[in-house]
Design an enzyme around this catalytic site. Structure first.
Site, PDB file in Angstrom:
ATOM      1  CG  ASP A   1      -2.237  -0.543   1.013  1.00  0.00           C
ATOM      2  OD1 ASP A   1      -2.787  -0.287  -0.063  1.00  0.00           O
ATOM      3  OD2 ASP A   1      -2.748  -1.245   1.897  1.00  0.00           O
TER       4      ASP A   1
ATOM      5  NE  ARG B   1     -24.551   2.547   1.642  1.00  0.00           N
ATOM      6  CZ  ARG B   1     -24.105   1.373   1.223  1.00  0.00           C
ATOM      7  NH1 ARG B   1     -24.603   0.850   0.137  1.00  0.00           N
ATOM      8  NH2 ARG B   1     -23.173   0.714   1.869  1.00  0.00           N
TER       9      ARG B   1
END
Ligand code: ADP
Length: 400
Positions: free
Chosen positions: A147, A284
Protein backbone atom coordinates in the site's frame (compact mmCIF):
# COMPACT_ATOMS: atom_id res chain seq x y z
CA UNK A 1 -4.18 -28.70 -9.02
CA UNK A 2 -1.83 -27.90 -11.89
CA UNK A 3 0.59 -25.05 -11.16
CA UNK A 4 1.49 -23.06 -14.23
CA UNK A 5 2.27 -19.45 -14.96
CA UNK A 6 1.40 -16.97 -17.71
CA UNK A 7 -2.21 -16.00 -18.20
CA UNK A 8 -3.64 -18.47 -15.70
CA UNK A 9 -5.75 -16.98 -12.92
CA UNK A 10 -4.09 -15.41 -9.91
CA UNK A 11 -5.24 -15.82 -6.32
CA UNK A 12 -5.32 -12.44 -4.57
CA UNK A 13 -5.25 -12.54 -0.77
CA UNK A 14 -5.87 -9.69 1.63
CA UNK A 15 -5.18 -11.25 4.99
CA UNK A 16 -6.30 -8.93 7.81
CA UNK A 17 -6.36 -9.24 11.59
CA UNK A 18 -9.72 -11.04 11.79
CA UNK A 19 -10.68 -11.54 8.15
CA UNK A 20 -9.21 -12.95 4.95
CA UNK A 21 -10.52 -11.46 1.70
CA UNK A 22 -9.70 -13.32 -1.47
CA UNK A 23 -10.37 -13.32 -5.20
CA UNK A 24 -9.40 -15.48 -8.13
CA UNK A 25 -8.93 -13.28 -11.19
CA UNK A 26 -7.88 -13.50 -14.78
CA UNK A 27 -5.25 -10.73 -14.82
CA UNK A 28 -5.43 -10.28 -18.59
CA UNK A 29 -9.16 -9.91 -19.03
CA UNK A 30 -9.74 -8.56 -15.52
CA UNK A 31 -12.52 -11.09 -14.97
CA UNK A 32 -13.29 -12.49 -11.54
CA UNK A 33 -13.64 -16.26 -11.40
CA UNK A 34 -14.60 -16.20 -7.74
CA UNK A 35 -14.17 -14.11 -4.64
CA UNK A 36 -15.05 -14.22 -0.99
CA UNK A 37 -14.35 -13.45 2.60
CA UNK A 38 -13.50 -15.42 5.73
CA UNK A 39 -14.84 -13.39 8.63
CA UNK A 40 -14.42 -13.43 12.40
CA UNK A 41 -11.51 -15.86 12.06
CA UNK A 42 -10.53 -17.22 15.48
CA UNK A 43 -14.02 -16.81 17.00
CA UNK A 44 -16.92 -19.30 17.31
CA UNK A 45 -18.78 -17.30 14.60
CA UNK A 46 -16.05 -17.75 11.96
CA UNK A 47 -17.55 -18.21 8.49
CA UNK A 48 -16.38 -18.45 4.89
CA UNK A 49 -18.40 -16.82 2.10
CA UNK A 50 -17.51 -17.65 -1.49
CA UNK A 51 -19.04 -16.39 -4.70
CA UNK A 52 -18.28 -18.37 -7.82
CA UNK A 53 -19.38 -16.13 -10.70
CA UNK A 54 -22.09 -15.91 -11.95
CA UNK A 55 -23.67 -17.93 -9.10
CA UNK A 56 -24.87 -16.34 -5.88
CA UNK A 57 -22.54 -16.37 -2.82
CA UNK A 58 -22.65 -19.37 -0.49
CA UNK A 59 -21.56 -19.42 3.17
CA UNK A 60 -20.19 -22.18 5.34
CA UNK A 61 -19.19 -22.09 9.00
CA UNK A 62 -15.51 -22.47 9.93
CA UNK A 63 -14.37 -24.41 13.01
CA UNK A 64 -14.04 -22.11 16.04
CA UNK A 65 -10.34 -22.88 16.39
CA UNK A 66 -9.54 -22.40 12.68
CA UNK A 67 -6.24 -20.57 12.23
CA UNK A 68 -5.40 -18.31 9.31
CA UNK A 69 -3.48 -21.23 7.83
CA UNK A 70 -6.60 -23.46 8.04
CA UNK A 71 -8.60 -20.73 6.32
CA UNK A 72 -6.05 -20.35 3.51
CA UNK A 73 -5.99 -24.18 3.12
CA UNK A 74 -9.77 -24.18 2.76
CA UNK A 75 -9.69 -21.34 0.23
CA UNK A 76 -7.03 -23.15 -1.85
CA UNK A 77 -9.12 -26.31 -1.62
CA UNK A 78 -12.25 -24.49 -2.80
CA UNK A 79 -10.44 -23.22 -5.91
CA UNK A 80 -10.80 -26.74 -7.29
CA UNK A 81 -8.71 -28.02 -10.15
CA UNK A 82 -8.28 -24.78 -12.08
CA UNK A 83 -4.66 -23.92 -12.97
CA UNK A 84 -3.20 -21.17 -10.78
CA UNK A 85 -0.37 -18.86 -11.86
CA UNK A 86 0.52 -17.67 -8.38
CA UNK A 87 -0.71 -15.75 -5.34
CA UNK A 88 -0.58 -11.98 -4.90
CA UNK A 89 -0.77 -10.53 -1.39
CA UNK A 90 -1.73 -7.10 -0.22
CA UNK A 91 0.88 -5.93 2.29
CA UNK A 92 0.06 -2.72 4.11
CA UNK A 93 3.49 -1.41 5.08
CA UNK A 94 6.66 -1.68 3.01
CA UNK A 95 8.52 1.10 4.85
CA UNK A 96 11.33 2.66 2.79
CA UNK A 97 12.51 -0.78 1.67
CA UNK A 98 9.79 -1.48 -0.91
CA UNK A 99 9.24 0.94 -3.78
CA UNK A 100 7.45 -1.60 -5.99
CA UNK A 101 5.84 -5.04 -5.89
CA UNK A 102 8.25 -8.00 -5.47
CA UNK A 103 8.43 -11.76 -5.81
CA UNK A 104 8.40 -13.27 -2.33
CA UNK A 105 11.56 -15.01 -1.09
CA UNK A 106 13.15 -15.40 2.35
CA UNK A 107 14.75 -11.93 2.25
CA UNK A 108 11.45 -10.30 1.32
CA UNK A 109 9.73 -12.07 4.20
CA UNK A 110 12.43 -10.80 6.58
CA UNK A 111 12.08 -7.27 5.24
CA UNK A 112 8.28 -7.33 5.60
CA UNK A 113 8.81 -8.58 9.15
CA UNK A 114 11.18 -5.67 9.82
CA UNK A 115 8.31 -3.29 8.94
CA UNK A 116 6.04 -4.77 11.65
CA UNK A 117 6.74 -1.96 14.16
CA UNK A 118 5.31 0.47 11.57
CA UNK A 119 2.08 -1.56 11.13
CA UNK A 120 1.77 -3.83 14.17
CA UNK A 121 -1.77 -4.99 13.37
CA UNK A 122 -1.57 -5.32 9.59
CA UNK A 123 1.87 -6.62 8.61
CA UNK A 124 1.78 -9.72 10.87
CA UNK A 125 -1.60 -10.69 9.40
CA UNK A 126 -0.35 -10.08 5.84
CA UNK A 127 2.76 -12.19 6.54
CA UNK A 128 0.66 -14.98 8.03
CA UNK A 129 -1.20 -15.19 4.69
CA UNK A 130 2.09 -15.43 2.77
CA UNK A 131 3.45 -18.06 5.15
CA UNK A 132 0.24 -20.10 5.04
CA UNK A 133 0.37 -20.31 1.22
CA UNK A 134 4.09 -21.22 1.41
CA UNK A 135 3.37 -24.03 3.85
CA UNK A 136 0.41 -25.44 1.94
CA UNK A 137 1.71 -24.92 -1.63
CA UNK A 138 5.48 -24.64 -1.35
CA UNK A 139 5.99 -24.41 -5.12
CA UNK A 140 3.46 -21.67 -5.81
CA UNK A 141 5.11 -18.32 -6.70
CA UNK A 142 3.98 -15.42 -4.54
CA UNK A 143 4.12 -11.67 -4.97
CA UNK A 144 3.85 -8.94 -2.31
CA UNK A 145 2.07 -5.72 -3.32
CA UNK A 146 2.41 -2.78 -0.93
CA UNK A 147 0.00 0.00 0.00
CA UNK A 148 2.92 2.33 0.69
CA UNK A 149 5.12 1.69 -2.40
CA UNK A 150 3.41 4.19 -4.74
CA UNK A 151 4.23 7.07 -2.39
CA UNK A 152 7.96 6.38 -2.17
CA UNK A 153 8.39 9.03 -4.89
CA UNK A 154 7.34 11.82 -2.49
CA UNK A 155 10.11 14.40 -1.94
CA UNK A 156 11.51 14.90 1.59
CA UNK A 157 9.62 18.20 1.82
CA UNK A 158 6.40 16.17 1.69
CA UNK A 159 7.44 13.11 3.68
CA UNK A 160 9.47 14.54 6.59
CA UNK A 161 7.80 15.65 9.81
CA UNK A 162 9.33 18.64 11.59
CA UNK A 163 10.38 16.47 14.57
CA UNK A 164 13.75 15.51 16.10
CA UNK A 165 15.99 13.94 13.46
CA UNK A 166 16.68 10.73 15.38
CA UNK A 167 12.97 9.90 15.38
CA UNK A 168 13.38 9.53 11.63
CA UNK A 169 16.87 8.03 11.48
CA UNK A 170 16.40 5.54 14.32
CA UNK A 171 12.68 4.83 14.19
CA UNK A 172 11.53 5.60 10.65
CA UNK A 173 9.16 8.37 11.76
CA UNK A 174 8.16 9.98 8.44
CA UNK A 175 5.11 10.16 6.21
CA UNK A 176 4.65 7.01 4.08
CA UNK A 177 1.13 7.30 2.66
CA UNK A 178 -1.23 4.39 1.98
CA UNK A 179 -3.93 3.19 -0.45
CA UNK A 180 -1.28 3.24 -3.19
CA UNK A 181 -2.55 0.03 -4.82
CA UNK A 182 -5.82 1.79 -5.59
CA UNK A 183 -4.03 4.93 -6.82
CA UNK A 184 -1.83 2.88 -9.15
CA UNK A 185 -4.93 1.31 -10.68
CA UNK A 186 -6.82 4.59 -11.01
CA UNK A 187 -3.98 6.70 -12.55
CA UNK A 188 -3.79 5.02 -15.99
CA UNK A 189 -7.60 4.63 -16.10
CA UNK A 190 -7.97 8.38 -15.54
CA UNK A 191 -5.40 9.12 -18.27
CA UNK A 192 -7.24 6.80 -20.63
CA UNK A 193 -10.57 8.53 -19.93
CA UNK A 194 -8.96 11.97 -20.36
CA UNK A 195 -7.33 10.83 -23.61
CA UNK A 196 -3.96 12.20 -22.47
CA UNK A 197 -0.66 10.56 -21.51
CA UNK A 198 -0.28 10.03 -17.76
CA UNK A 199 3.22 11.51 -17.79
CA UNK A 200 1.76 14.90 -18.80
CA UNK A 201 -1.04 14.97 -16.22
CA UNK A 202 -1.47 16.73 -12.88
CA UNK A 203 -4.09 14.85 -10.88
CA UNK A 204 -5.57 14.84 -7.42
CA UNK A 205 -7.21 11.51 -6.61
CA UNK A 206 -9.53 11.12 -3.62
CA UNK A 207 -9.93 7.51 -2.47
CA UNK A 208 -13.00 7.69 -0.22
CA UNK A 209 -13.93 4.35 1.32
CA UNK A 210 -14.02 3.37 4.98
CA UNK A 211 -10.47 4.68 4.99
CA UNK A 212 -10.10 7.97 3.11
CA UNK A 213 -7.07 9.68 1.61
CA UNK A 214 -6.11 11.86 -1.32
CA UNK A 215 -2.95 12.05 -3.40
CA UNK A 216 -1.30 14.60 -5.69
CA UNK A 217 0.03 12.85 -8.81
CA UNK A 218 2.48 14.71 -11.00
CA UNK A 219 3.52 13.10 -14.29
CA UNK A 220 2.32 9.70 -13.03
CA UNK A 221 4.04 9.69 -9.62
CA UNK A 222 2.87 10.53 -6.12
CA UNK A 223 4.27 13.84 -4.84
CA UNK A 224 2.17 14.20 -1.69
CA UNK A 225 -0.65 12.43 0.09
CA UNK A 226 -2.81 12.95 3.16
CA UNK A 227 -2.01 9.77 5.15
CA UNK A 228 1.29 9.70 7.01
CA UNK A 229 3.29 7.42 9.30
CA UNK A 230 0.05 5.49 9.80
CA UNK A 231 -3.31 5.49 7.98
CA UNK A 232 -4.71 7.74 10.74
CA UNK A 233 -3.39 11.06 9.40
CA UNK A 234 -5.34 13.30 7.06
CA UNK A 235 -9.01 13.18 6.12
CA UNK A 236 -12.01 12.37 8.31
CA UNK A 237 -12.87 8.67 7.78
CA UNK A 238 -15.59 6.20 8.81
CA UNK A 239 -14.27 5.60 12.31
CA UNK A 240 -10.86 7.35 12.16
CA UNK A 241 -10.38 10.96 13.19
CA UNK A 242 -7.84 12.01 10.57
CA UNK A 243 -5.71 15.01 11.63
CA UNK A 244 -5.92 16.14 15.23
CA UNK A 245 -3.73 18.46 17.25
CA UNK A 246 -1.01 16.22 18.75
CA UNK A 247 -1.30 18.43 21.83
CA UNK A 248 -4.56 16.54 22.44
CA UNK A 249 -2.59 13.55 23.78
CA UNK A 250 -1.02 15.44 26.69
CA UNK A 251 -4.22 17.36 27.36
CA UNK A 252 -6.38 14.22 27.57
CA UNK A 253 -3.76 12.37 29.60
CA UNK A 254 -3.71 15.16 32.20
CA UNK A 255 -7.40 15.95 32.16
CA UNK A 256 -9.10 12.57 31.59
CA UNK A 257 -6.34 10.18 32.70
CA UNK A 258 -6.31 8.44 29.31
CA UNK A 259 -3.21 6.55 28.17
CA UNK A 260 -1.58 6.92 24.77
CA UNK A 261 -2.93 3.46 23.84
CA UNK A 262 -6.47 4.44 24.84
CA UNK A 263 -6.39 7.71 22.91
CA UNK A 264 -4.87 6.03 19.83
CA UNK A 265 -7.51 3.30 19.99
CA UNK A 266 -10.33 5.83 20.20
CA UNK A 267 -8.91 7.89 17.33
CA UNK A 268 -8.78 4.75 15.16
CA UNK A 269 -12.06 3.05 16.01
CA UNK A 270 -14.52 5.44 17.71
CA UNK A 271 -13.90 8.71 15.88
CA UNK A 272 -14.56 10.05 12.38
CA UNK A 273 -18.10 9.98 10.96
CA UNK A 274 -19.08 7.52 13.68
CA UNK A 275 -18.23 9.90 16.52
CA UNK A 276 -19.57 13.07 14.94
CA UNK A 277 -22.81 11.72 13.49
CA UNK A 278 -24.03 9.36 16.18
CA UNK A 279 -25.65 7.30 13.37
CA UNK A 280 -22.69 5.14 12.32
CA UNK A 281 -19.51 5.04 10.30
CA UNK A 282 -21.24 4.50 6.97
CA UNK A 283 -21.54 7.55 4.69
CA UNK A 284 -24.85 6.31 3.29
CA UNK A 285 -26.47 6.41 6.75
CA UNK A 286 -24.83 9.75 7.52
CA UNK A 287 -26.01 11.49 4.35
CA UNK A 288 -29.51 9.99 4.60
CA UNK A 289 -29.86 11.11 8.23
CA UNK A 290 -28.48 14.56 7.36
CA UNK A 291 -31.03 14.87 4.54
CA UNK A 292 -33.74 13.95 7.05
CA UNK A 293 -32.75 16.83 9.36
CA UNK A 294 -30.51 14.95 11.84
CA UNK A 295 -28.25 17.73 13.12
CA UNK A 296 -25.30 15.63 14.26
CA UNK A 297 -25.28 13.77 10.94
CA UNK A 298 -25.32 17.12 9.12
CA UNK A 299 -22.33 18.24 11.17
CA UNK A 300 -20.45 14.98 10.38
CA UNK A 301 -21.16 15.46 6.67
CA UNK A 302 -20.07 19.10 6.78
CA UNK A 303 -16.82 18.34 8.64
CA UNK A 304 -16.04 15.50 6.21
CA UNK A 305 -16.59 17.77 3.19
CA UNK A 306 -14.78 20.76 4.73
CA UNK A 307 -11.66 18.75 5.49
CA UNK A 308 -11.72 16.96 2.13
CA UNK A 309 -12.07 20.17 0.09
CA UNK A 310 -9.31 21.82 2.14
CA UNK A 311 -6.98 18.84 1.60
CA UNK A 312 -7.63 18.72 -2.15
CA UNK A 313 -6.89 22.43 -2.50
CA UNK A 314 -3.71 21.94 -0.44
CA UNK A 315 -2.55 19.08 -2.65
CA UNK A 316 -3.05 21.24 -5.76
CA UNK A 317 -0.32 23.55 -4.42
CA UNK A 318 2.20 20.75 -5.06
CA UNK A 319 1.17 20.67 -8.75
CA UNK A 320 1.46 23.72 -10.99
CA UNK A 321 -2.05 23.21 -12.22
CA UNK A 322 -4.89 20.75 -11.80
CA UNK A 323 -5.96 18.79 -14.89
CA UNK A 324 -8.39 16.50 -13.12
CA UNK A 325 -9.82 15.70 -9.71
CA UNK A 326 -10.68 12.01 -9.55
CA UNK A 327 -13.14 10.40 -7.11
CA UNK A 328 -12.88 6.69 -6.35
CA UNK A 329 -13.85 3.92 -3.81
CA UNK A 330 -17.21 3.42 -2.04
CA UNK A 331 -18.08 7.07 -1.31
CA UNK A 332 -16.16 8.53 -4.26
CA UNK A 333 -17.82 6.21 -6.78
CA UNK A 334 -21.34 6.21 -5.33
CA UNK A 335 -22.14 9.48 -3.58
CA UNK A 336 -23.21 12.34 -5.88
CA UNK A 337 -24.08 14.27 -2.70
CA UNK A 338 -20.52 14.22 -1.32
CA UNK A 339 -18.99 14.91 -4.74
CA UNK A 340 -21.32 17.89 -5.38
CA UNK A 341 -20.62 19.35 -1.93
CA UNK A 342 -16.85 19.09 -2.44
CA UNK A 343 -16.98 20.49 -5.97
CA UNK A 344 -19.07 23.44 -4.73
CA UNK A 345 -16.00 24.45 -2.68
CA UNK A 346 -13.54 24.08 -5.58
CA UNK A 347 -14.97 26.41 -8.22
CA UNK A 348 -11.78 28.51 -8.14
CA UNK A 349 -9.94 25.55 -9.71
CA UNK A 350 -12.28 25.68 -12.72
CA UNK A 351 -14.54 22.89 -11.48
CA UNK A 352 -18.33 23.26 -11.83
CA UNK A 353 -20.51 20.23 -11.21
CA UNK A 354 -22.66 18.89 -14.06
CA UNK A 355 -25.68 17.71 -12.01
CA UNK A 356 -26.94 15.14 -14.55
CA UNK A 357 -23.50 13.63 -15.16
CA UNK A 358 -22.81 13.58 -11.41
CA UNK A 359 -26.12 11.84 -10.66
CA UNK A 360 -25.17 9.25 -13.29
CA UNK A 361 -21.67 8.82 -11.73
CA UNK A 362 -20.15 9.95 -15.04
CA UNK A 363 -21.17 6.69 -16.74
CA UNK A 364 -22.49 8.31 -19.92
CA UNK A 365 -19.77 10.99 -20.06
CA UNK A 366 -16.56 8.95 -19.91
CA UNK A 367 -16.27 9.51 -16.16
CA UNK A 368 -16.67 13.31 -16.33
CA UNK A 369 -19.01 14.86 -13.71
CA UNK A 370 -18.18 18.56 -14.22
CA UNK A 371 -19.13 21.01 -16.97
CA UNK A 372 -16.74 20.69 -19.91
CA UNK A 373 -13.78 22.99 -19.23
CA UNK A 374 -10.37 22.74 -20.92
CA UNK A 375 -8.76 23.95 -17.67
CA UNK A 376 -9.81 21.21 -15.26
CA UNK A 377 -12.45 18.56 -14.77
CA UNK A 378 -13.63 16.06 -12.19
CA UNK A 379 -14.03 12.36 -12.94
CA UNK A 380 -15.41 9.25 -11.29
CA UNK A 381 -13.07 6.29 -11.83
CA UNK A 382 -14.00 2.97 -10.17
CA UNK A 383 -11.01 1.36 -8.47
CA UNK A 384 -10.06 -2.34 -8.42
CA UNK A 385 -7.28 -3.12 -5.97
CA UNK A 386 -7.59 -6.90 -6.45
CA UNK A 387 -7.08 -6.57 -10.19
CA UNK A 388 -4.03 -4.36 -9.62
CA UNK A 389 -2.54 -7.03 -7.33
CA UNK A 390 -3.35 -9.78 -9.86
CA UNK A 391 -1.71 -7.78 -12.68
CA UNK A 392 1.45 -7.13 -10.66
CA UNK A 393 1.60 -10.81 -9.80
CA UNK A 394 1.22 -11.93 -13.41
CA UNK A 395 3.79 -9.34 -14.58
CA UNK A 396 6.40 -10.46 -12.06
CA UNK A 397 5.81 -14.12 -12.90
CA UNK A 398 6.06 -13.62 -16.65
CA UNK A 399 9.34 -14.81 -18.20
CA UNK A 400 11.64 -11.80 -18.77
P1 ADP B 1 -13.48 -0.17 2.06
O1 ADP B 1 -12.57 0.97 2.39
O2 ADP B 1 -13.82 -1.02 3.23
O3 ADP B 1 -13.08 -0.94 0.80
P2 ADP B 1 -15.56 0.94 0.38
O4 ADP B 1 -14.65 1.44 -0.67
O5 ADP B 1 -16.52 -0.15 0.02
O6 ADP B 1 -14.86 0.54 1.73
O7 ADP B 1 -16.42 2.20 0.90
C1 ADP B 1 -17.31 2.13 1.96
C2 ADP B 1 -17.97 3.48 2.12
O8 ADP B 1 -18.68 3.79 0.90
C3 ADP B 1 -19.00 3.50 3.25
O9 ADP B 1 -18.89 4.72 3.96
C4 ADP B 1 -20.31 3.48 2.48
O10 ADP B 1 -21.36 4.09 3.17
C5 ADP B 1 -19.95 4.29 1.26
N1 ADP B 1 -20.94 4.11 0.19
C6 ADP B 1 -21.20 3.02 -0.55
N2 ADP B 1 -22.25 3.25 -1.38
C7 ADP B 1 -22.65 4.53 -1.14
C8 ADP B 1 -23.68 5.37 -1.67
N3 ADP B 1 -24.51 4.95 -2.61
N4 ADP B 1 -23.77 6.63 -1.19
C9 ADP B 1 -22.94 7.08 -0.22
N5 ADP B 1 -21.96 6.34 0.31
C10 ADP B 1 -21.82 5.08 -0.13
Amino acid sequence: MTQTSGSDPVLVLNSGSSSVKFALLDPGRGERVLDGLAERVGTPDAALRIRRYPAEPVSEPLPAGATRRDVVAKILDRLGDAPLAGAGHRVVHGGERFTASVLVDDDVIDDIRSCIPLAPLHNPANLAGIEAVRAIRPGLPQVAVFDTAFHQTMPPSAYRYAVPGEWYSAHGVRRYGFQGISYRYVCPRAAELLGRPLHDLRLVIAHLGNGCSAVAVRDGVSVDTTMGLTPLEGLVMGSRSGDVDPGMFGYLAARAGLTVEQITGELNTRSGLLALSGVGNDMRSVQDAAAGGHEQARLAFDVFVHRLAKAIAGLVTTLDRLDALVFTAGIGENSPVVRAAVLARLGFLGLTVDPAANADHGRATGGRITQPNPRAQALVVPTDEELMIARDTARLLAPA
